[in-house]
Design a protein around this motif. Structure first.
Motif, PDB file in Angstrom:
ATOM      1  N   ALA A 106       0.556  -1.129   0.083  1.00  0.00           N
ATOM      2  CA  ALA A 106       0.066   0.060   0.099  1.00  0.00           C
ATOM      3  C   ALA A 106       0.940   1.353  -0.023  1.00  0.00           C
ATOM      4  O   ALA A 106       1.892   1.277   0.503  1.00  0.00           O
ATOM      5  CB  ALA A 106      -0.962   0.121   1.313  1.00  0.00           C
ATOM      6  N   HIS A 107       0.396   2.393  -0.859  1.00  0.00           N
ATOM      7  CA  HIS A 107       0.968   3.571  -0.789  1.00  0.00           C
ATOM      8  C   HIS A 107       0.932   4.229   0.777  1.00  0.00           C
ATOM      9  O   HIS A 107      -0.214   4.351   1.203  1.00  0.00           O
ATOM     10  CB  HIS A 107       0.309   4.398  -1.781  1.00  0.00           C
ATOM     11  CG  HIS A 107       1.286   5.589  -2.082  1.00  0.00           C
ATOM     12  ND1 HIS A 107       2.906   5.650  -2.015  1.00  0.00           N
ATOM     13  CD2 HIS A 107       1.036   6.900  -2.216  1.00  0.00           C
ATOM     14  CE1 HIS A 107       2.979   6.828  -2.211  1.00  0.00           C
ATOM     15  NE2 HIS A 107       1.970   7.628  -2.305  1.00  0.00           N
ATOM     16  N   THR A 108       2.250   4.551   1.442  1.00  0.00           N
ATOM     17  CA  THR A 108       2.060   4.834   2.489  1.00  0.00           C
ATOM     18  C   THR A 108       1.977   6.487   2.514  1.00  0.00           C
ATOM     19  O   THR A 108       1.680   7.025   3.626  1.00  0.00           O
ATOM     20  CB  THR A 108       3.567   4.869   3.175  1.00  0.00           C
ATOM     21  OG1 THR A 108       4.569   5.345   2.240  1.00  0.00           O
ATOM     22  CG2 THR A 108       3.732   3.297   3.394  1.00  0.00           C
ATOM     23  N   ILE A 144       3.971   8.807   2.019  1.00  0.00           N
ATOM     24  CA  ILE A 144       5.306   9.621   2.523  1.00  0.00           C
ATOM     25  C   ILE A 144       5.662  10.142   1.022  1.00  0.00           C
ATOM     26  O   ILE A 144       6.000   9.505  -0.058  1.00  0.00           O
ATOM     27  CB  ILE A 144       6.158   8.458   2.914  1.00  0.00           C
ATOM     28  CG1 ILE A 144       5.544   8.215   4.279  1.00  0.00           C
ATOM     29  CG2 ILE A 144       7.472   9.491   3.342  1.00  0.00           C
ATOM     30  CD1 ILE A 144       6.462   7.367   5.181  1.00  0.00           C
ATOM     31  N   GLU A 145       6.082  11.303   1.056  1.00  0.00           N
ATOM     32  CA  GLU A 145       6.842  12.024  -0.009  1.00  0.00           C
ATOM     33  C   GLU A 145       8.336  11.593  -0.309  1.00  0.00           C
ATOM     34  O   GLU A 145       8.670  11.553   0.962  1.00  0.00           O
ATOM     35  CB  GLU A 145       6.499  13.653  -0.019  1.00  0.00           C
ATOM     36  CG  GLU A 145       5.081  14.116  -0.298  1.00  0.00           C
ATOM     37  CD  GLU A 145       5.231  15.351  -0.838  1.00  0.00           C
ATOM     38  OE1 GLU A 145       6.013  16.273  -0.755  1.00  0.00           O
ATOM     39  OE2 GLU A 145       4.193  15.718  -1.567  1.00  0.00           O
ATOM     40  N   HIS A 146       8.839  11.647  -1.206  1.00  0.00           N
ATOM     41  CA  HIS A 146      10.157  11.424  -1.527  1.00  0.00           C
ATOM     42  C   HIS A 146      10.822  12.680  -1.402  1.00  0.00           C
ATOM     43  O   HIS A 146      11.218  13.322  -2.458  1.00  0.00           O
ATOM     44  CB  HIS A 146      10.313  10.517  -2.691  1.00  0.00           C
ATOM     45  CG  HIS A 146       9.590   9.288  -2.924  1.00  0.00           C
ATOM     46  ND1 HIS A 146       9.365   8.434  -1.828  1.00  0.00           N
ATOM     47  CD2 HIS A 146       9.054   8.781  -4.088  1.00  0.00           C
ATOM     48  CE1 HIS A 146       8.529   7.375  -2.334  1.00  0.00           C
ATOM     49  NE2 HIS A 146       8.267   8.053  -3.668  1.00  0.00           N
ATOM     50  N   ASP A 147      11.118  13.293  -0.176  1.00  0.00           N
ATOM     51  CA  ASP A 147      11.625  14.350  -0.078  1.00  0.00           C
ATOM     52  C   ASP A 147      13.054  14.386   0.163  1.00  0.00           C
ATOM     53  O   ASP A 147      13.787  15.408   0.274  1.00  0.00           O
ATOM     54  CB  ASP A 147      10.975  15.538   0.810  1.00  0.00           C
ATOM     55  CG  ASP A 147      10.933  14.662   2.370  1.00  0.00           C
ATOM     56  OD1 ASP A 147      11.322  13.578   2.522  1.00  0.00           O
ATOM     57  OD2 ASP A 147      10.486  15.531   3.466  1.00  0.00           O
ATOM     58  N   GLU A 148      13.872  13.456   0.188  1.00  0.00           N
ATOM     59  CA  GLU A 148      15.180  13.049   0.541  1.00  0.00           C
ATOM     60  C   GLU A 148      15.837  12.885  -0.675  1.00  0.00           C
ATOM     61  O   GLU A 148      15.410  12.470  -1.716  1.00  0.00           O
ATOM     62  CB  GLU A 148      15.617  11.876   1.422  1.00  0.00           C
ATOM     63  CG  GLU A 148      14.944  12.245   2.841  1.00  0.00           C
ATOM     64  CD  GLU A 148      15.087  11.076   3.918  1.00  0.00           C
ATOM     65  OE1 GLU A 148      15.320   9.849   3.252  1.00  0.00           O
ATOM     66  OE2 GLU A 148      14.958  11.292   4.962  1.00  0.00           O
ATOM     67  N   LEU A 149      17.249  13.118  -0.665  1.00  0.00           N
ATOM     68  CA  LEU A 149      18.124  13.046  -1.869  1.00  0.00           C
ATOM     69  C   LEU A 149      18.645  11.865  -1.972  1.00  0.00           C
ATOM     70  O   LEU A 149      18.552  10.988  -2.398  1.00  0.00           O
ATOM     71  CB  LEU A 149      19.085  14.069  -1.798  1.00  0.00           C
ATOM     72  CG  LEU A 149      18.904  15.502  -1.739  1.00  0.00           C
ATOM     73  CD1 LEU A 149      19.713  16.336  -1.138  1.00  0.00           C
ATOM     74  CD2 LEU A 149      18.487  15.909  -3.250  1.00  0.00           C
TER      75      LEU A 149
END
Lengths: 216, 10
Positions: free
Chosen positions: B1-3, B5-10
């Motif tokens: 399932a999609h959590t 959470i945005e991929h805001d890390e590099l």
């Protein structure tokens, strides 16, 4: 938080160390071209969200562009050595023997199994995480085969390993302060750091405690 | 399932 910024900075430092030294000395000995090609692939697949224009911040966007640009530039510089220093270049290619397909293939499969959503963007993102965790292997393989490494190579790998290691306290921090736990990043990050752990130990013993760098 | 959470890390 501090760990994340320090992590990003050491990541940037590793690439700058590599870029500047190759540019200045026109030497590629000890550097794995395959690892560098894998990094270009990692950055290009991870930062595809740049194309969607849903940008997070100026810092985030700039760093992504810098990482893609710098990784491509490294390849260009290494290719430049082909003409400038053909003997060293051929020697590098000759010793850079780990086959990329054994890394890319499994990573593609893992991305298909472990992802947050079955969309192109999310699959590429997951693929990039898996690939990043093993991208250093051709480089480490080359090191272990030759047994010797230039200081450039060791500092480069150290800064790169430090970056992932610093991301671990960052995740712990974010878990408590933001209630955020990004399982895929954490797992592949731990895997990546584990691959470096052996190297860290040798680096500490040889470089920090003095003298040259030699693998057993 | 999609959590989510945005991929805001590099």
């Amino acid at each position: 938080n501090i760990f994340r910024i320090l992590g990003d900075l050491s990541h940037l430092a590793s690439i700058v160390i590599l870029l500047r030294t190759v540019q200045k000395t026109q030497r590629v000995d000890g550097i794995s071209l395959k690892t560098q090609i894998l990094y270009v692939l990692v950055f290009c697949t991870r930062y595809l969200d740049l194309l969607t224009f849903r940008w997070k911040s100026v810092y985030n966007t700039l760093m992504k562009m810098v990482f893609i640009g710098a990784s491509v530039r490294v390849i260009q510089l290494i290719q430049g050595c082909k003409i400038q220093n053909p003997v060293a270049y051929k020697d590098m290619i000759f010793r850079d023997t780990l086959q990329i397909k054994y890394l890319v293939g499994p990573c593609a499969v893992l991305a298909l199994i472990f992802n947050y959503k079955f969309t192109l963007l999310e699959l590429c993102w997951s693929f990039s995480l898996w690939l990043e965790s093993v991208a250093i292997l051709p480089q480490l393989f080359m090191l272990s085969r030759s047994g010797k490494a230039s200081t450039l190579t060791t500092h480069y790998i150290f800064a790169l390993g430090l970056y992932r290691a610093l991301y671990i306290p960052n995740w712990i921090w974010r878990y408590y302060s933001e209630d955020r736990l990004e399982k895929l990043s954490v797992f592949t990050g731990l895997l990546q750091t584990a691959l470096y752990s052996d190297f860290f130990y040798i680096y500490y013993k040889k470089v920090v405690k003095g003298a040259g760098f030699e693998l057993p | 399932a999609h959590t989510g959470i945005e991929h805001d890390e590099l």
